[in-house]
Scaffold this active site. Structure first.
Site, PDB file in Angstrom:
ATOM      1  N   CYS A 116       7.969  67.922 101.494  1.00  0.00           N
ATOM      2  CA  CYS A 116       8.210  67.154 102.710  1.00  0.00           C
ATOM      3  C   CYS A 116       9.633  66.653 102.794  1.00  0.00           C
ATOM      4  O   CYS A 116      10.136  66.383 103.867  1.00  0.00           O
ATOM      5  CB  CYS A 116       7.274  65.961 102.771  1.00  0.00           C
ATOM      6  SG  CYS A 116       5.633  66.448 103.233  1.00  0.00           S
TER       7      CYS A 116
ATOM      8  N   THR B 123      30.139  73.228  98.049  1.00  0.00           N
ATOM      9  CA  THR B 123      29.590  74.485  98.566  1.00  0.00           C
ATOM     10  C   THR B 123      30.690  75.530  98.740  1.00  0.00           C
ATOM     11  O   THR B 123      30.531  76.684  98.340  1.00  0.00           O
ATOM     12  CB  THR B 123      28.868  74.231  99.910  1.00  0.00           C
ATOM     13  OG1 THR B 123      27.724  73.414  99.644  1.00  0.00           O
ATOM     14  CG2 THR B 123      28.419  75.530 100.558  1.00  0.00           C
TER      15      THR B 123
END
EC number: 2.8.1.7
Lengths: 401, 123
Positions: A325, A72
């Site tokens: 989910c 990241t």
């Protein structure tokens, strides 16, 4: 119960040799590499050796490697660092709709700072077209960022061709290679890559460490400010245990690369073929051949991903899914939707990402339990081959999605 | 993340299936959300003699469907109409916050099935 780990795209176990050398650099060789004394000198030496190992894995020079906290950070540094340093030249960035959120959200941030970003679409296999990249280029384009291999569906992008195009047009080319490093042969010169992000914990190294390759001469500025570490591009006392661990992991990856690729490709194909033979109404997501050696991503119609994962977990198998989910949001994976999958097919996706510790017995066990789970879940599902999916019966709160 | 009761109803769901001559059927949710619940009722003299469900969805969706069938079996329609989504979640010792909206629709499906029964009976 024996546990089987099929989630190597999420993270990998730290290699024992890696852990061993890291421990040494926590307890005994703990010096600050910036210190003049012998404690500092021995860690400085280790950091530079690790840099050489990472460089060797990519065919780069050691002084083109900078350590960061992970994928990241490398992605953020690449995009923001190049965008801000080249602002006078132009404000246009080209990327794709299937990038990792580290790229997509950094791009959204840059849009707020006045940059324009083109998000290229992908085909049904998640593949970007080189022609689309070419057509998106304007005289304001300063950076093209296309991931090497997709983390969800494993598709490997035409990196060499995009790199060649970028080179001809004198535009910087960055690739997020977090999933590809250690799984694919990468030579930054052969592939015309200017900037590349990689992460330690995807290649049997530790979490919290990564690196960025920056070709000599690329104009980039730092996104954080402090001391002179990493030639001021990434200030902050070096994470020596992490760096040493990443160096060892890179060294092992280079030695074992061919062996890993053939082992994983073999298991992957066995798993895909077995599932296709044993279970009907499925769709293989991602490119059939041009995909990561350890990536299996399949949508099972009429079932939902989280209930699949829970059932697999009860049988000791760890996997992941692109269903809403499990993504932590209310929408299924942006990658699967960008490939043109319908929501219900995206909700039923399962990713099994294999690693070097997996065996044929693991694959056979999975092929034994998966059909039983599918049969059970499908027998409970109101959907089947004949269902007309009810667009006319939305849930009352779906407008909020 | 799930309670023991949720996992119990997820792994051993009660009353799964269809009722062939159901006199009330209700469905809620859609595939876009990732949850579809269908409830089948056999109502005799305003009492729920039998109830079954079929659900496409996550662990919470399946567990709430199972739980709602258990809660209403043998109940009168008035009693069944009083059961809310929250009551179903409570009977399962709670659901993770993220699941309270998207996967907690079983009582809605039940109420739709009762409405279906009443409208059919009216004709």
């Amino acid at each position: 119960m024996e546990r089987i780990y099929f989630d190597h795209s999420a993270t990998t176990p730290v290699d024992r040799e890696v852990a061993k050398v890291m421990l040494e650099y926590m307890t005994e060789k703990f010096g600050n590499p910036s210190s003049v004394h012998s404690f500092g000198r021995e860690t400085r030496k280790a950091v530079e050796e690790a840099r050489s190992s990472v460089a060797a894995l990519l065919g780069a020079a050691a002084n083109e490697i900078f350590f960061t906290s992970g994928g990241t950070e490398s992605d953020n540094l690449a995009l923001k660092g190049i965008a801000f340093a080249n602002r006078k030249k132009g404000n246009h960035i080209i990327t794709t709709a299937v990038e990792h959120h580290a790229i997509l959200h950094a791009c959204e941030y840059l849009e707020k700072q006045g940059f324009t970003v083109t998000y290229l679409p992908v085909d049904e296999n998640a593949m970007v077209s080189v022609e689309d990249v070419k057509n998106a280029i304007t005289d304001k384009t300063i950076l093209i960022s296309v991931m090497f291999a997709n983390n969800e569906v494993g598709t490997i992008q035409p990196i060499k061709e995009i790199g060649q195009l970028a080179k001809e047009k004198k535009i910087y080319f960055h690739t997020d290679a977090v999933q590809a490093v250690g799984n694919c042969h990468i030579d930054v010169n052969e592939l015309n890559i200017d900037v590349l992000s990689l992460s330690g914990h995807k290649i049997y190294g530790p979490k919290g460490i990564g690196a960025i390759y920056i070709r000599k001469g690329v104009k980039i500025e730092s996104t954080q400010h402090g001391g002179s570490q990493e030639r001021k591009l990434r200030p902050g006392t070096e994470n020596v245990p992490g760096i040493v661990g990443l160096g060892k992991a890179a060294e092992l990856a280079k030695i074992e690369l061919d062996q890993r690729i053939s082992h994983l490709t073999n298991l992957r194909d066995k798993l895909i073929n077995g599932i296709q033979e044993k279970i009907s109404d499925i769709k293989l997501n991602g490119h059939k051949e041009i995909r990561l050696p350890g990536n299996v991503n399949i949508s099972f119609f009429y079932v939902e991903g989280e209930s699949l994962l829970l059932n697999l977990d009860l049988k000791g198998i760890a996997a992941s899914s692109g269903s809403a989910c499990t993504s932590g949001s209310l929408d299924p994976s942006h990658v699967l939707l960008a490939m043109g999958l319908t929501h219900e097919v995206a909700h039923g996706s399962l990713r099994l990402s294999l690693g070097r510790g997996n065996t044929e017995a693991d694959v056979n066990y999975c092929l034994e339990v998966l059909p039983q789970i599918l049969e059970r879940l499908r027998s409970m599902s109101p959907l089947n081959a004949n269902s007309k999916l009810a667009a006319n019966n939305p849930c009352s709160q779906c407008d909020h999605h | 993340m799930y309670t023991e009761k949720v996992m119990d109803h997820f792994t051993n769901p009660r009353n799964v299936g269809e009722i062939e001559n159901a006199n009330g059927v209700g469905e809620v949710g859609n595939a876009k959300c990732g949850d579809i619940m269908r409830i089948y009722l056999d109502v005799q003299d305003d009492i729920i003699k039998d109830v079954k469900f079929k659900t496409f969805g996550c662990g919470a969706a399946i567990a709430t469907s199972s739980m709602v069938t258990e809660l209403v079996m043998g109940k009168t329609l008035d009693e069944a109409l009083k059961i809310s989504n929250d009551a179903v979640a409570e009977a399962l010792d709670g659901l993770p916050p993220a699941k309270m909206h998207c996967s907690n629709l079983a009582a809605d499906a039940l109420h739709e099935a009762i409405k279906d029964y009443i409208s059919k009976k009216g004709k």
